[in-house]
Enzyme design. Structure first.
Site, PDB file in Angstrom:
ATOM      1  N   LYS A  69       0.938  -1.081   0.028  1.00  0.00           N
ATOM      2  CA  LYS A  69       0.017  -0.127   0.143  1.00  0.00           C
ATOM      3  C   LYS A  69       0.936   1.138  -0.122  1.00  0.00           C
ATOM      4  O   LYS A  69       0.631   2.235  -0.790  1.00  0.00           O
ATOM      5  CB  LYS A  69      -1.056  -0.135   1.090  1.00  0.00           C
ATOM      6  CG  LYS A  69      -1.794   1.323   1.592  1.00  0.00           C
ATOM      7  CD  LYS A  69      -2.666   1.121   2.792  1.00  0.00           C
ATOM      8  CE  LYS A  69      -3.440   2.281   2.690  1.00  0.00           C
ATOM      9  NZ  LYS A  69      -4.530   2.144   3.686  1.00  0.00           N
ATOM     10  N   GLU A 127      10.704  -4.684   4.646  1.00  0.00           N
ATOM     11  CA  GLU A 127      10.451  -5.988   4.228  1.00  0.00           C
ATOM     12  C   GLU A 127      10.158  -6.264   2.803  1.00  0.00           C
ATOM     13  O   GLU A 127      10.873  -6.690   2.007  1.00  0.00           O
ATOM     14  CB  GLU A 127       9.597  -7.043   4.859  1.00  0.00           C
ATOM     15  CG  GLU A 127       9.854  -7.197   6.471  1.00  0.00           C
ATOM     16  CD  GLU A 127       9.027  -6.107   7.368  1.00  0.00           C
ATOM     17  OE1 GLU A 127       8.795  -4.907   6.765  1.00  0.00           O
ATOM     18  OE2 GLU A 127       8.848  -6.291   8.440  1.00  0.00           O
ATOM     19  N   GLY A 164      -4.935  -2.235   5.143  1.00  0.00           N
ATOM     20  CA  GLY A 164      -4.107  -3.301   4.885  1.00  0.00           C
ATOM     21  C   GLY A 164      -4.718  -4.617   4.784  1.00  0.00           C
ATOM     22  O   GLY A 164      -4.801  -5.515   4.254  1.00  0.00           O
ATOM     23  N   ARG A 165      -5.172  -4.965   6.036  1.00  0.00           N
ATOM     24  CA  ARG A 165      -5.788  -6.115   6.458  1.00  0.00           C
ATOM     25  C   ARG A 165      -6.993  -6.383   5.776  1.00  0.00           C
ATOM     26  O   ARG A 165      -7.909  -7.337   5.955  1.00  0.00           O
ATOM     27  CB  ARG A 165      -5.887  -6.316   7.828  1.00  0.00           C
ATOM     28  CG  ARG A 165      -6.413  -5.409   8.844  1.00  0.00           C
ATOM     29  CD  ARG A 165      -6.089  -5.423  10.246  1.00  0.00           C
ATOM     30  NE  ARG A 165      -6.645  -4.281  11.119  1.00  0.00           N
ATOM     31  CZ  ARG A 165      -6.175  -3.289  11.186  1.00  0.00           C
ATOM     32  NH1 ARG A 165      -4.879  -3.164  10.775  1.00  0.00           N
ATOM     33  NH2 ARG A 165      -6.542  -2.359  11.975  1.00  0.00           N
ATOM     34  N   GLU A 177      -4.799  -7.180  14.985  1.00  0.00           N
ATOM     35  CA  GLU A 177      -4.069  -5.817  14.573  1.00  0.00           C
ATOM     36  C   GLU A 177      -5.238  -4.941  14.592  1.00  0.00           C
ATOM     37  O   GLU A 177      -5.296  -3.859  14.864  1.00  0.00           O
ATOM     38  CB  GLU A 177      -3.514  -5.938  13.157  1.00  0.00           C
ATOM     39  CG  GLU A 177      -2.728  -4.913  12.923  1.00  0.00           C
ATOM     40  CD  GLU A 177      -2.266  -5.056  11.420  1.00  0.00           C
ATOM     41  OE1 GLU A 177      -1.256  -5.844  11.393  1.00  0.00           O
ATOM     42  OE2 GLU A 177      -2.415  -4.738  10.518  1.00  0.00           O
ATOM     43  N   HIS A 205      -3.756 -33.676  16.778  1.00  0.00           N
ATOM     44  CA  HIS A 205      -2.417 -34.422  17.217  1.00  0.00           C
ATOM     45  C   HIS A 205      -1.186 -33.349  17.838  1.00  0.00           C
ATOM     46  O   HIS A 205       0.124 -33.792  18.023  1.00  0.00           O
ATOM     47  CB  HIS A 205      -1.766 -35.363  16.038  1.00  0.00           C
ATOM     48  CG  HIS A 205      -2.869 -36.397  15.651  1.00  0.00           C
ATOM     49  ND1 HIS A 205      -2.955 -37.389  16.287  1.00  0.00           N
ATOM     50  CD2 HIS A 205      -3.758 -36.173  14.739  1.00  0.00           C
ATOM     51  CE1 HIS A 205      -3.778 -38.385  15.757  1.00  0.00           C
ATOM     52  NE2 HIS A 205      -4.508 -37.405  14.792  1.00  0.00           N
ATOM     53  N   LYS A 241       8.195  -1.037  13.726  1.00  0.00           N
ATOM     54  CA  LYS A 241       8.780  -0.500  12.450  1.00  0.00           C
ATOM     55  C   LYS A 241       9.756   0.852  12.903  1.00  0.00           C
ATOM     56  O   LYS A 241      11.079   0.778  12.398  1.00  0.00           O
ATOM     57  CB  LYS A 241       8.000   0.028  11.286  1.00  0.00           C
ATOM     58  CG  LYS A 241       7.049  -0.976  10.708  1.00  0.00           C
ATOM     59  CD  LYS A 241       6.189  -0.340   9.744  1.00  0.00           C
ATOM     60  CE  LYS A 241       4.982  -1.324   9.365  1.00  0.00           C
ATOM     61  NZ  LYS A 241       4.090  -0.753   8.437  1.00  0.00           N
TER      62      LYS A 241
END
Ligand code: F6P
Length: 550
Positions: free
Chosen positions: A206, A212, A267-268, A353, A384, A516
């Site tokens: 965005k 990253e 973003g999400r 978030e 398991h 950040k």
């Protein structure tokens, strides 16, 4: 707004909780043969069974009163009408417009955003079709066989989750890969699977400034140029999805190869926007539109269904009941569908978030638990691993089970051998978490098997289960694009409703921004030749030790 804790509805819920907190679900089911009938919602082929929660006939009505006291309807209208409810970033949260398939006008700052959205979907459609058909060629004239999405958080988790979930709808000619971590291993291992001549990189960010993503994007660009020996190759192998035109152009990607979206898309919540490009390329634009349509249906359901039949509202209220009254602070997502194995990670961002916050809209500290610690794994794998704790741990973990009636794959006896085993495991888990097993039942069971008394005495307590552990089951016909769109939108709105009740701004993420910011202070210290003294002794020593041994 005064704290919701002081509201009449909250006070009534506290009393109600006192009166039913020791009730056993096994007794509630025995006493009321209509318990399932009264505590499920059916929406088309979606069945939401919330009867295995620690609720009585009074619980949901009281929780609905709570939602009224929090002015839920007013906030819901603000969400859909594009009001700037994300006040700390001065933005609206208009992701619902992205999937507004009925195309009714939606205003942002007085401007109808639908024409631009439709244009963007058309651009995605044209581009994805040209890649799928082979019309779009790489620099050396070969068709694209691999797409690599480089993004993180909302620019990665949604597309990655959806591409995995809808693999049966994906083209066999293109492999979608996802790189998110700045750990070089992620990109390096992905590049090992790529042929530069047939790989298309989609840089999804965005802001187009995320450390990253930009680090991975620059390294991918370097790799491509080194392999194809010509920087002109970028125009055939890199496209960008962003709101930041200047940064995209500075990177070397032409405007034509950029898919834009808008700052009112969080973003999400962005997989519905051009961030969904890898999805559209993989499953085709028509399936992508079905995904949007499923979410749009739930938007309408959320707007119009009465609260007691409103899936996101009821799920949110049950969550509030579990978190704030029973103090169950974690929540497990257990999809019995391998395609949904990334759903827990996706929902971690969406929920944690959004609602992992302790400051309310007025800047006051919230004296209640807010968003749960969300985790999970697909069934039966989780059985398991951590289900032992679900059954006998001290912590009680409310769970959501998701189960398709039909598998996408015909395999095993009569074509559904595997799937029937999967279904039976899901049902067995919800049943046993609710019912438990008393020590007497455990003893009787062992007696019936002829186990010697001394062994029964030793084992009875270990083989008993308290039960009374809440779960909600979400069933659907099969995991197709529309169903997946519905499921995601249900969770989005559930989280929104909870945020309203806690009086949280669910649309900012200052905690992530803080991380950040600190990382940007540490990196220069790590690069310096001299010993650092900039921080506390632990941080300094971690940096200095690393530098010494690097
Ligand atoms: O993870 C934090 C976050 O800010 C998310 O909200 C966002 O989805 C992600 O970073 C990536 O941001 P961008 O798309 O700008 O690279």
């Amino acid at each position: 707004m005064t704290s919701i804790k002081n509201s009449d509805a909250w006070i009534a819920l506290v009393d109600h909780h006192k009166s039913i907190k020791s009730a056993e679900m096994r007794d509630l089911f025995n006493e009321d043969e209509n318990r399932f009938n009264d505590n499920h919602i059916q929406y088309d082929d979606l069945l939401i069974d919330f009867s295995k929660n620690r609720i009585t006939k009074d619980t949901i009505p009281l929780l609905i009163k709570l939602s009224h006291e929090a002015n839920l309807n007013l906030w819901r209208d603000k969400l859909f009408s594009g009001e700037k409810i994300n006040f700390s970033e001065n933005r609206s949260a208009l992701h619902t417009a992205l999937r507004n398939r009925s195309n009714t006008p939606v205003l942002s700052e007085g401007k109808n955003v639908m024409p631009e959205i439709n244009e963007s979907i058309d651009k995605m459609g044209n581009f994805s079709e040209s890649v799928r058909s082979g019309e779009w060629k790489g620099f050396t004239g070969k068709r694209i066989e691999t797409i690599v999405n480089i993004g993180i958080g909302g620019s990665d988790l949604g597309p990655a989750m959806v591409c995995k979930a809808l693999k049966p709808y994906g083209t066999k000619n293109i492999i979608p890969l996802f790189v998110s971590n700045v750990d070089g291993a992620d990109l390096a291992q992905t590049l090992q699977q790529c042929d530069p001549e047939t790989t298309l990189f989609i840089i999804a960010s965005k802001t187009f400034t995320t450390q990253e993503t930009m680090t991975n994007a620059f390294s991918a660009r370097e790799w491509l140029i080194s392999k194809l020996k010509d920087s002109a190759a970028i125009s055939r192998h890199f496209v960008a999805i962003s709101t930041n035109i200047t940064a995209v152009e500075d990177f070397g990607i032409a405007k034509n190869n950029m898919f834009k979206f808008w700052d009112w898309v969080g973003g999400r919540y962005s997989l519905w926007s051009s961030i969904g490009l890898p999805i559209a390329i993989f499953i085709g634009i028509d399936n992508f539109k079905d995904l949007l349509a499923g979410a749009h249906e739930i938007d309408n359901h959320f707007k119009t269904a009465p609260p007691e039949k409103n899936i996101p509202v009821v799920l949110a209220l049950i969550g509030i009941w579990n978190i704030n009254f029973f103090n169950f602070t974690t929540h497990a997502i257990l999809p019995y569908d391998q395609g949904l194995s990334l759903l827990p990670s996706y929902l971690q961002q969406l929920d944690m978030e959004s609602n992992g916050k302790f400051i309310d809209r007025e800047g006051n500290r919230i004296c209640l638990n807010t968003g749960p610690i969300l985790w999970g794994e697909s069934g039966t794998n989780g059985q398991h691993a951590f289900y032992q704790l679900l059954h006998q741990g001290k912590e009680i973990v409310p769970t959501d089970f998701l189960m398709p009636i039909h598998s996408q794959y015909k395999i095993g006896e009569n074509g559904d051998g595997h799937h029937k085993i999967l279904i039976s495991n899901f049902i067995a888990q919800t049943k046993s978490l609710m019912l438990g097993k008393t020590e007497t039942e455990a003893r009787d069971e062992m007696l019936g098997k002829g186990i010697p008394k001394k062994d029964i005495d030793l084992l009875a307590s270990h083989k008993s289960f308290i039960g009374n552990r809440p779960s909600t089951s979400i069933l659907f016909n099969k995991l197709d694009p529309k169903t997946l769109g519905r499921i995601i939108a249900i969770y989005e709105h559930k989280i929104f409703v909870q945020g309203i009740i806690w009086n949280i701004n669910s649309f900012d993420q200052w905690g992530v921004e803080y991380g950040k910011q600190i990382a940007s202070l540490v990196l220069p210290e790590l690069r310096k030749k001299t010993t650092t003294t900039a921080f506390d002794s632990s941080t300094n020593n971690l940096i200095n030790y690393t530098k010494k041994n690097l």
